[in-house]
Enzyme design. Structure first.
Site, PDB file in Angstrom:
ATOM      1  N   ASN A 253      36.797 -74.000 -39.349  1.00  0.00           N
ATOM      2  CA  ASN A 253      37.283 -73.105 -40.439  1.00  0.00           C
ATOM      3  C   ASN A 253      36.746 -71.711 -39.959  1.00  0.00           C
ATOM      4  O   ASN A 253      35.926 -71.384 -39.087  1.00  0.00           O
ATOM      5  CB  ASN A 253      36.965 -73.674 -41.713  1.00  0.00           C
ATOM      6  CG  ASN A 253      35.514 -73.699 -42.034  1.00  0.00           C
ATOM      7  OD1 ASN A 253      34.786 -72.767 -41.816  1.00  0.00           O
ATOM      8  ND2 ASN A 253      34.736 -74.948 -42.218  1.00  0.00           N
TER       9      ASN A 253
ATOM     10  N   LYS B   7      34.388 -78.965 -59.969  1.00  0.00           N
ATOM     11  CA  LYS B   7      33.527 -79.248 -58.859  1.00  0.00           C
ATOM     12  C   LYS B   7      31.999 -79.241 -59.175  1.00  0.00           C
ATOM     13  O   LYS B   7      31.488 -80.152 -58.728  1.00  0.00           O
ATOM     14  CB  LYS B   7      33.906 -78.395 -57.875  1.00  0.00           C
ATOM     15  CG  LYS B   7      33.838 -78.635 -56.293  1.00  0.00           C
ATOM     16  CD  LYS B   7      34.312 -77.835 -55.224  1.00  0.00           C
ATOM     17  CE  LYS B   7      35.558 -77.972 -54.767  1.00  0.00           C
ATOM     18  NZ  LYS B   7      36.196 -76.993 -53.606  1.00  0.00           N
TER      19      LYS B   7
ATOM     20  N   PHE C 156      28.864 -73.455 -53.652  1.00  0.00           N
ATOM     21  CA  PHE C 156      29.726 -72.566 -53.542  1.00  0.00           C
ATOM     22  C   PHE C 156      31.243 -73.251 -53.660  1.00  0.00           C
ATOM     23  O   PHE C 156      31.162 -74.640 -53.272  1.00  0.00           O
ATOM     24  CB  PHE C 156      29.703 -71.724 -52.033  1.00  0.00           C
ATOM     25  CG  PHE C 156      28.940 -70.287 -52.202  1.00  0.00           C
ATOM     26  CD1 PHE C 156      27.586 -70.641 -52.638  1.00  0.00           C
ATOM     27  CD2 PHE C 156      29.587 -69.060 -52.141  1.00  0.00           C
ATOM     28  CE1 PHE C 156      26.974 -69.289 -52.405  1.00  0.00           C
ATOM     29  CE2 PHE C 156      28.894 -68.103 -52.239  1.00  0.00           C
ATOM     30  CZ  PHE C 156      27.690 -68.151 -52.560  1.00  0.00           C
TER      31      PHE C 156
ATOM     32  N   VAL D  40      25.825 -81.270 -50.622  1.00  0.00           N
ATOM     33  CA  VAL D  40      25.347 -80.973 -51.742  1.00  0.00           C
ATOM     34  C   VAL D  40      25.269 -82.177 -52.556  1.00  0.00           C
ATOM     35  O   VAL D  40      24.512 -82.144 -53.585  1.00  0.00           O
ATOM     36  CB  VAL D  40      26.186 -79.714 -52.168  1.00  0.00           C
ATOM     37  CG1 VAL D  40      27.667 -79.956 -52.649  1.00  0.00           C
ATOM     38  CG2 VAL D  40      25.472 -78.786 -53.342  1.00  0.00           C
TER      39      VAL D  40
HETATM   40  O1  PMT Z   1      30.775 -67.196 -44.269  1.00  0.00           O
HETATM   41  P1  PMT Z   1      31.634 -66.206 -44.511  1.00  0.00           P
HETATM   42  O2  PMT Z   1      32.827 -66.039 -43.603  1.00  0.00           O
HETATM   43  O3  PMT Z   1      30.806 -65.058 -45.163  1.00  0.00           O
HETATM   44  O4  PMT Z   1      32.618 -66.812 -45.914  1.00  0.00           O
HETATM   45  C1  PMT Z   1      32.011 -67.308 -46.936  1.00  0.00           C
HETATM   46  C2  PMT Z   1      32.282 -68.361 -47.606  1.00  0.00           C
HETATM   47  C3  PMT Z   1      33.678 -68.087 -48.097  1.00  0.00           C
HETATM   48  C4  PMT Z   1      32.418 -69.379 -46.509  1.00  0.00           C
HETATM   49  C5  PMT Z   1      31.546 -68.785 -48.954  1.00  0.00           C
HETATM   50  O5  PMT Z   1      31.487 -67.772 -49.859  1.00  0.00           O
HETATM   51  C6  PMT Z   1      32.167 -70.305 -49.618  1.00  0.00           C
HETATM   52  O6  PMT Z   1      32.990 -70.243 -50.189  1.00  0.00           O
HETATM   53  N1  PMT Z   1      31.402 -71.041 -49.327  1.00  0.00           N
HETATM   54  C7  PMT Z   1      31.870 -72.564 -49.679  1.00  0.00           C
HETATM   55  C8  PMT Z   1      32.921 -73.185 -48.594  1.00  0.00           C
HETATM   56  C9  PMT Z   1      33.189 -74.482 -48.923  1.00  0.00           C
HETATM   57  O7  PMT Z   1      33.423 -75.303 -48.176  1.00  0.00           O
HETATM   58  O8  PMT Z   1      33.796 -74.767 -50.018  1.00  0.00           O
HETATM   59  P2  PMT Z   1      34.174 -76.196 -50.801  1.00  0.00           P
HETATM   60  O9  PMT Z   1      34.589 -75.880 -52.001  1.00  0.00           O
HETATM   61  O10 PMT Z   1      34.931 -76.977 -49.814  1.00  0.00           O
HETATM   62  O11 PMT Z   1      32.965 -76.925 -51.150  1.00  0.00           O
HETATM   63  C10 PMT Z   1      32.069 -76.951 -52.417  1.00  0.00           C
HETATM   64  C11 PMT Z   1      30.647 -77.228 -52.065  1.00  0.00           C
HETATM   65  O12 PMT Z   1      30.510 -78.493 -51.410  1.00  0.00           O
HETATM   66  C12 PMT Z   1      29.897 -76.088 -51.051  1.00  0.00           C
HETATM   67  O13 PMT Z   1      28.984 -75.708 -51.569  1.00  0.00           O
HETATM   68  C13 PMT Z   1      29.932 -76.664 -49.698  1.00  0.00           C
HETATM   69  O14 PMT Z   1      28.815 -76.235 -48.889  1.00  0.00           O
HETATM   70  C14 PMT Z   1      29.464 -78.003 -50.224  1.00  0.00           C
HETATM   71  N2  PMT Z   1      30.243 -79.175 -49.395  1.00  0.00           N
HETATM   72  C15 PMT Z   1      31.311 -79.391 -48.894  1.00  0.00           C
HETATM   73  C16 PMT Z   1      31.679 -80.475 -48.139  1.00  0.00           C
HETATM   74  C17 PMT Z   1      30.848 -81.363 -47.516  1.00  0.00           C
HETATM   75  N3  PMT Z   1      30.824 -82.311 -46.616  1.00  0.00           N
HETATM   76  N4  PMT Z   1      29.375 -81.043 -47.911  1.00  0.00           N
HETATM   77  C18 PMT Z   1      29.027 -80.184 -48.760  1.00  0.00           C
HETATM   78  O15 PMT Z   1      27.784 -80.037 -49.075  1.00  0.00           O
END
Ligand code: PMT
Length: 407
Positions: free
Chosen positions: A212, A342, A328, A313
């Protein structure tokens, strides 16, 4: 939520003398000591140092004008004056010193001086004859009587070719004297913080992968801010092109599986875990050892079977001892509702949501705008540089961590 324990907030007033070229160095020195710095330039200062250079090192937009409608809308000058824990004016020219001493508020900097109740420090810089002039002496005496601390000046060769007192003291000396006077910011002193950043790559064959647009900037900025706030920081980074911030332990990983392994063994030793990484939710079911050939694909509708990656997470919620967990959320619709859900589903103490449908923030941009959601409320942070977002988040997370009885 804010505590008294926030990173120290410094307004750095810069007036128009040759020593203004040292202002970016002073910003760096103050930031190394953990301060959040907003530069404020007089019109004459802009002839000696650029706003671009100051913005790059301060990570906050410099202010120059009392009548800048955009800047005033973000934070009005009275609010800015209240925000500050200290006002430093370096270099302070004879002219600025005279205006301050006489209460003349005819630009942004001198207005902030009158409007702030924070301690004020001036570092004079001028020609030796101007320094020795009786008027300058009187003005400085008046400033001292008004409670202003005068730092320097130093003796030595001057830009104008003369020799004697009038040089601005060096930026590192100014930073040390000010931080010693107002106390250094250490909201995360003694804490161990584990942070993930960047994307992951899920390989299909040796040259193709699913990934991504995460650049890692937000996570790296958070790591730097946490370090500056006194934490011992470990940063687990996906494949990104960013230098390691000073003083931080960095573990490079590529896939979600590697990121999970790196986090799982470290989480029990962390006080706070912040999951900024954009971890791929799926990986190819089969990883081919050799590059897939077009001829191996039987139809034009080539399909790749995917397997779900474990949620990193979410899995940390079950770790014992469990760190304080901040996730995040990257959302493109109804961000707040999805993020609240979430946070509950993944058992996080707090979640930071950004609306990644806006190309000006979030993935791979310099700015972000977020809302921090926790059990007791929500804090919105408007669009600003990712470094500034990171420092604000560190203050908020430290306050939540402390109020959860963990600090
Ligand atoms: O890196 P940059 O270009 O500065 O951009 C920053 C960002 C947009 C990446 C950052 O601000 C952000 O939003 N990060 C979270 C991205 C994400 O994967 O979001 P999500 O809504 O899909 O996941 C929710 C949470 O679960 C996140 O804390 C993620 O780290 C975690 N996760 C997701 C999938 C997985 N298999 N394991 C996880 O731990």
């Amino acid at each position: 939520m804010q505590t008294d324990n926030h990173a120290k907030r410094i307004l750095l007033g810069i007036s128009g003398g040759i020593a203004a070229y040292k202002a970016p160095m002073l910003v760096r020195n103050l930031r190394k000591m953990g301060a959040d710095v907003v530069p404020v330039l007089t019109q004459n200062a802009t002839r000696f140092v650029t706003e671009t250079a100051l913005q790059a090192v301060a990570d906050n937009r410099p202010r120059t004008d009392l009548w800048d409608a955009d800047a005033e809308a973000a934070m009005g000058h009275i609010e800015l004056a209240r925000w500050a824990d200290a006002l430093i004016i370096a270099p302070a020219t004879a002219n600025v010193i005279a205006r301050l001493a006489n209460g003349i508020a005819d630009d942004l900097l001198t207005t902030l001086y009158l409007a702030t109740t924070a301690p004020v420090f001036v570092a004079p810089a001028m020609n030796v004859k101007m320094w020795e002039h009786a008027a300058t002496g009187r003005n400085l005496e008046r400033l001292r009587d008004d409670g202003v601390t005068v730092l320097g000046p130093a003796d030595g060769a001057q830009a104008c070719g003369e020799f004697g007192p009038g040089r601005m003291i060096e930026p590192d000396e100014i930073a040390e004297k000010v931080t010693a006077a107002i106390g250094t910011p250490r909201v995360l002193d003694g804490t161990r913080v584990l942070i993930t950043a960047g994307p992951t790559r899920e390989f299909l064959d040796p040259v193709r992968f699913i990934s991504n647009r995460s650049s890692g900037r937000q996570g790296f900025a958070l790591a730097e801010a946490a370090h500056n706030a006194g934490a011992q920081v470990t940063l687990v980074a996906g494949p990104v092109h960013l230098p390691t911030p000073t003083g931080i332990e960095r573990i490079d990983v590529v896939s979600a599986k590697q990121m999970k392994d790196a986090v799982t063994c470290r989480a029990p030793h962390a006080d706070i875990f912040v999951s900024v990484a954009a971890v791929a939710d799926y990986r190819p079911h089969t990883v081919h050892g050799q590059k897939l050939k077009k001829s191996q694909q039987r139809s034009t509708d080539f399909r790749v079977a995917l397997k779900e990656n474990e949620d990193i997470v979410g899995s940390i919620a079950g770790v014992k001892p469990r760190p304080f967990v901040v996730g995040f959320a990257a959302e493109t619709e109804s961000p707040l509702e999805h993020a609240r859900e979430k946070r509950r589903r993944k058992c996080m103490d707090a979640i930071v949501v950004n609306d990644v449908s806006d190309p000006a923030i979030g993935f791979d941009s310099s700015d972000n705008a977020v809302t921090l959601i926790h059990a007791g409320g929500e804090v919105g942070l408007p669009k600003m540089r990712k470094g500034a977002i990171a420092r604000r988040l560190v203050d908020e997370i430290a306050a939540l961590y402390a109020s959860a009885g963990r600090g």
